[in-house]
Design a protein around this motif. Structure first.
Motif, mmCIF file in Angstrom:
data_model
loop_
_atom_site.group_PDB
_atom_site.id
_atom_site.type_symbol
_atom_site.label_atom_id
_atom_site.label_comp_id
_atom_site.label_asym_id
_atom_site.label_seq_id
_atom_site.Cartn_x
_atom_site.Cartn_y
_atom_site.Cartn_z
ATOM 1 N N GLY A 155 0.796 -1.213 0.000
ATOM 2 C CA GLY A 155 0.000 0.000 0.000
ATOM 3 C C GLY A 155 0.831 1.265 0.000
ATOM 4 O O GLY A 155 1.984 1.294 0.443
ATOM 5 N N ILE A 156 0.207 2.323 -0.523
ATOM 6 C CA ILE A 156 0.780 3.672 -0.528
ATOM 7 C C ILE A 156 -0.250 4.592 0.112
ATOM 8 O O ILE A 156 -1.428 4.554 -0.248
ATOM 9 C CB ILE A 156 1.070 4.158 -1.961
ATOM 10 C CG1 ILE A 156 2.053 3.232 -2.671
ATOM 11 C CG2 ILE A 156 1.590 5.599 -1.939
ATOM 12 C CD1 ILE A 156 3.429 3.190 -2.077
ATOM 13 N N GLY A 157 0.183 5.392 1.059
ATOM 14 C CA GLY A 157 -0.700 6.394 1.641
ATOM 15 C C GLY A 157 -0.458 7.743 0.992
ATOM 16 O O GLY A 157 0.701 8.124 0.742
ATOM 17 N N PHE A 158 -1.534 8.452 0.681
ATOM 18 C CA PHE A 158 -1.437 9.775 0.057
ATOM 19 C C PHE A 158 -2.481 10.647 0.730
ATOM 20 O O PHE A 158 -3.673 10.319 0.725
ATOM 21 C CB PHE A 158 -1.713 9.671 -1.445
ATOM 22 C CG PHE A 158 -1.745 10.994 -2.189
ATOM 23 C CD1 PHE A 158 -0.666 11.388 -2.960
ATOM 24 C CD2 PHE A 158 -2.860 11.824 -2.142
ATOM 25 C CE1 PHE A 158 -0.692 12.594 -3.664
ATOM 26 C CE2 PHE A 158 -2.903 13.024 -2.830
ATOM 27 C CZ PHE A 158 -1.808 13.416 -3.592
ATOM 28 N N GLY A 159 -2.055 11.750 1.338
ATOM 29 C CA GLY A 159 -3.044 12.591 1.997
ATOM 30 C C GLY A 159 -2.479 13.939 2.381
ATOM 31 O O GLY A 159 -1.272 14.199 2.302
ATOM 32 N N LEU B 115 2.970 12.865 2.688
ATOM 33 C CA LEU B 115 2.328 13.882 3.502
ATOM 34 C C LEU B 115 2.744 15.268 3.029
ATOM 35 O O LEU B 115 3.769 15.420 2.355
ATOM 36 C CB LEU B 115 2.737 13.722 4.973
ATOM 37 C CG LEU B 115 2.801 12.326 5.596
ATOM 38 C CD1 LEU B 115 4.191 11.745 5.497
ATOM 39 C CD2 LEU B 115 2.357 12.357 7.047
ATOM 40 N N PRO B 116 1.986 16.306 3.412
ATOM 41 C CA PRO B 116 2.421 17.667 3.085
ATOM 42 C C PRO B 116 3.845 17.898 3.596
ATOM 43 O O PRO B 116 4.235 17.365 4.639
ATOM 44 C CB PRO B 116 1.410 18.546 3.825
ATOM 45 C CG PRO B 116 0.175 17.696 3.918
ATOM 46 C CD PRO B 116 0.681 16.298 4.112
ATOM 47 N N ASP B 117 4.595 18.695 2.881
ATOM 48 C CA ASP B 117 5.999 18.871 3.227
ATOM 49 C C ASP B 117 6.192 19.371 4.657
ATOM 50 O O ASP B 117 7.118 18.937 5.351
ATOM 51 C CB ASP B 117 6.651 19.843 2.234
ATOM 52 C CG ASP B 117 6.770 19.230 0.834
ATOM 53 O OD1 ASP B 117 5.866 18.472 0.424
ATOM 54 O OD2 ASP B 117 7.774 19.513 0.153
ATOM 55 N N ASN B 118 5.331 20.290 5.117
ATOM 56 C CA ASN B 118 5.496 20.808 6.475
ATOM 57 C C ASN B 118 5.206 19.738 7.527
ATOM 58 O O ASN B 118 5.895 19.651 8.555
ATOM 59 C CB ASN B 118 4.631 22.055 6.695
ATOM 60 C CG ASN B 118 3.152 21.789 6.488
ATOM 61 O OD1 ASN B 118 2.772 20.848 5.803
ATOM 62 N ND2 ASN B 118 2.301 22.624 7.064
ATOM 63 N N ALA C 294 12.830 5.253 3.081
ATOM 64 C CA ALA C 294 11.950 6.073 3.914
ATOM 65 C C ALA C 294 10.487 5.625 3.848
ATOM 66 O O ALA C 294 9.930 5.445 2.759
ATOM 67 C CB ALA C 294 12.062 7.534 3.498
ATOM 68 N N LEU C 295 9.883 5.467 5.004
ATOM 69 C CA LEU C 295 8.457 5.170 5.085
ATOM 70 C C LEU C 295 7.634 6.442 4.852
ATOM 71 O O LEU C 295 6.628 6.421 4.148
ATOM 72 C CB LEU C 295 8.117 4.575 6.454
ATOM 73 C CG LEU C 295 6.641 4.311 6.753
ATOM 74 C CD1 LEU C 295 6.076 3.250 5.798
ATOM 75 C CD2 LEU C 295 6.445 3.888 8.212
ATOM 76 N N TYR C 296 8.060 7.559 5.452
ATOM 77 C CA TYR C 296 7.362 8.837 5.314
ATOM 78 C C TYR C 296 8.087 9.718 4.297
ATOM 79 O O TYR C 296 9.312 9.883 4.361
ATOM 80 C CB TYR C 296 7.291 9.560 6.654
ATOM 81 C CG TYR C 296 6.550 8.791 7.723
ATOM 82 C CD1 TYR C 296 5.359 8.127 7.441
ATOM 83 C CD2 TYR C 296 7.047 8.724 9.031
ATOM 84 C CE1 TYR C 296 4.674 7.425 8.425
ATOM 85 C CE2 TYR C 296 6.358 8.027 10.019
ATOM 86 C CZ TYR C 296 5.184 7.373 9.705
ATOM 87 O OH TYR C 296 4.515 6.678 10.678
ATOM 88 N N ARG C 297 7.309 10.302 3.382
ATOM 89 C CA ARG C 297 7.911 11.105 2.325
ATOM 90 C C ARG C 297 7.044 12.340 2.051
ATOM 91 O O ARG C 297 5.820 12.297 2.222
ATOM 92 C CB ARG C 297 8.052 10.277 1.042
ATOM 93 C CG ARG C 297 8.731 8.933 1.298
ATOM 94 C CD ARG C 297 8.928 8.136 0.040
ATOM 95 N NE ARG C 297 9.386 6.777 0.361
ATOM 96 C CZ ARG C 297 9.938 5.943 -0.498
ATOM 97 N NH1 ARG C 297 10.091 6.309 -1.769
ATOM 98 N NH2 ARG C 297 10.326 4.741 -0.127
ATOM 99 N N PRO C 298 7.652 13.428 1.577
ATOM 100 C CA PRO C 298 6.866 14.627 1.252
ATOM 101 C C PRO C 298 6.036 14.420 -0.009
ATOM 102 O O PRO C 298 6.438 13.708 -0.929
ATOM 103 C CB PRO C 298 7.935 15.705 1.049
ATOM 104 C CG PRO C 298 9.168 14.942 0.659
ATOM 105 C CD PRO C 298 9.096 13.632 1.385
ATOM 106 N N LEU C 299 4.880 15.065 -0.070
ATOM 107 C CA LEU C 299 4.028 14.991 -1.255
ATOM 108 C C LEU C 299 4.784 15.411 -2.511
ATOM 109 O O LEU C 299 4.520 14.900 -3.609
ATOM 110 C CB LEU C 299 2.797 15.883 -1.082
ATOM 111 C CG LEU C 299 1.624 15.336 -0.264
ATOM 112 C CD1 LEU C 299 0.562 16.423 -0.089
ATOM 113 C CD2 LEU C 299 1.021 14.111 -0.911
#
Length: 294
Positions: free
Chosen positions: A212-216, A243-246, A271-276
């Motif tokens: 899965g990929i999360g996008f939000g 996630l949003p960059d901030n 990386a699990l978490y990445r900027p949009l």
């Protein structure tokens, strides 16, 4: 987002309403064409802010549905609930640019309920917020050279590569519980789960142990930065969450401060978490290839 409205501010519309009426995509009957053309030419000029609703140019509901699909700018001029596609298009117009990974968060802010900043607002907003979020993600992919796959007469996707499939349409609707958008990839297809601002358990369980990929447009970093939550995301099959960059920066700062950055990696060791802003290039790199490179 394509729009044939002759006065579309994006500047890529048809030369005249006659061209729209004669378009084979509209499938207007010969008897409807003169009435439709006269009404469009008379009443449907440039867009306005605030919006101004005109009367429907013809009473044929099916024809109107096809017309607004071809000309989403018309939602600035008709008292109809805007489609997700129309909201995305009106956000594009407001930004003055197509929607990509670099500006999708800005597009999200344009339509944010209660503080909308459309250059040309819809007469009536969309009641299907979740579908709007999915269309934002789809539009990013479209503009990153991973286009939406068309459907055949039976409603099944016409497979093409590179490409992506919307799981909320036609024959694929029965599969939407698995995710919102599918990107063909080895060894298993990537299933994108699109969310708005809060992850909660809905995001956690949406991968369903498939890759899965999360996008939000997540605004609550505390939902992501505990080691327990990161273990659960990986256990449930997430390879990356965008996630949003901030928000991403807040999470990275917290993990670094707590010495827990080592937990924020996927099964590939990246990386699990990445900027949009990284989403489009990542998907372009793996579509039709291997998710091991994600």
């Amino acid at each position: 987002m394509d729009c044939l409205h002759p006065h579309c501010p994006a500047g890529h519309g048809a030369k005249s309403w006659k061209d729209v009426v004669e378009s084979p995509l509209l499938r207007a009957r010969k008897g409807d064409k003169p009435v439709l053309l006269a009404a469009l030419a008379k009443d449907f000029g440039p867009l306005s802010s605030p919006p101004y609703a005109r009367m429907l140019p013809v009473p044929n509901a099916a024809l109107i549905e096809r017309l607004v699909r071809l000309c989403p700018c018309l939602f600035n001029q008709l008292d109809l609930a805007a489609t997700a596609e129309a909201i995305v298009h009106l956000c594009e117009i407001s930004l003055g640019a197509i929607i990509t990974s670099a500006n999708v968060y800005d597009a999200f802010q344009v339509q944010y309920p209660g503080r909308e900043s459309f250059a040309f607002p819809p007469v009536k907003g969309s009641a299907i917020g979740g579908t709007v979020m999915e269309m934002f993600c789809s539009e990013v992919l479209q503009n990153e050279q991973i286009p939406r796959m068309e459907t055949d007469a039976e409603g099944w996707p016409k497979w093409r590569m590179p490409g992506h499939i919307l799981l909320n349409q036609k024959k694929m609707k029965d599969r939407q519980a698995l995710g919102d958008i599918m990107i063909p990839c080895a060894p298993t297809n990537l299933l994108i789960s699109v969310k708005t601002e809060a992850a909660r358990e809905r995001l956690l369980y949406s991968a369903n142990s498939i890759e899965g990929i999360g996008f939000g447009f997540f605004s609550q970093p505390h939902e992501f930065w505990t080691p327990g939550r990161m273990r659960l995301f990986k256990r449930m099959g997430f390879s990356a969450i965008y996630l949003p960059d901030n928000t991403h920066q807040e999470i990275a700062g917290k993990l670094d401060k707590n010495g827990e950055t080592r937990f924020a990696v996927n099964l590939n060791g990246t990386a699990l978490y990445r900027p949009l802003s990284q989403f489009g290039s990542d998907m372009r790199r793996v579509v039709g290839r291997s998710s091991f490179d994600l």
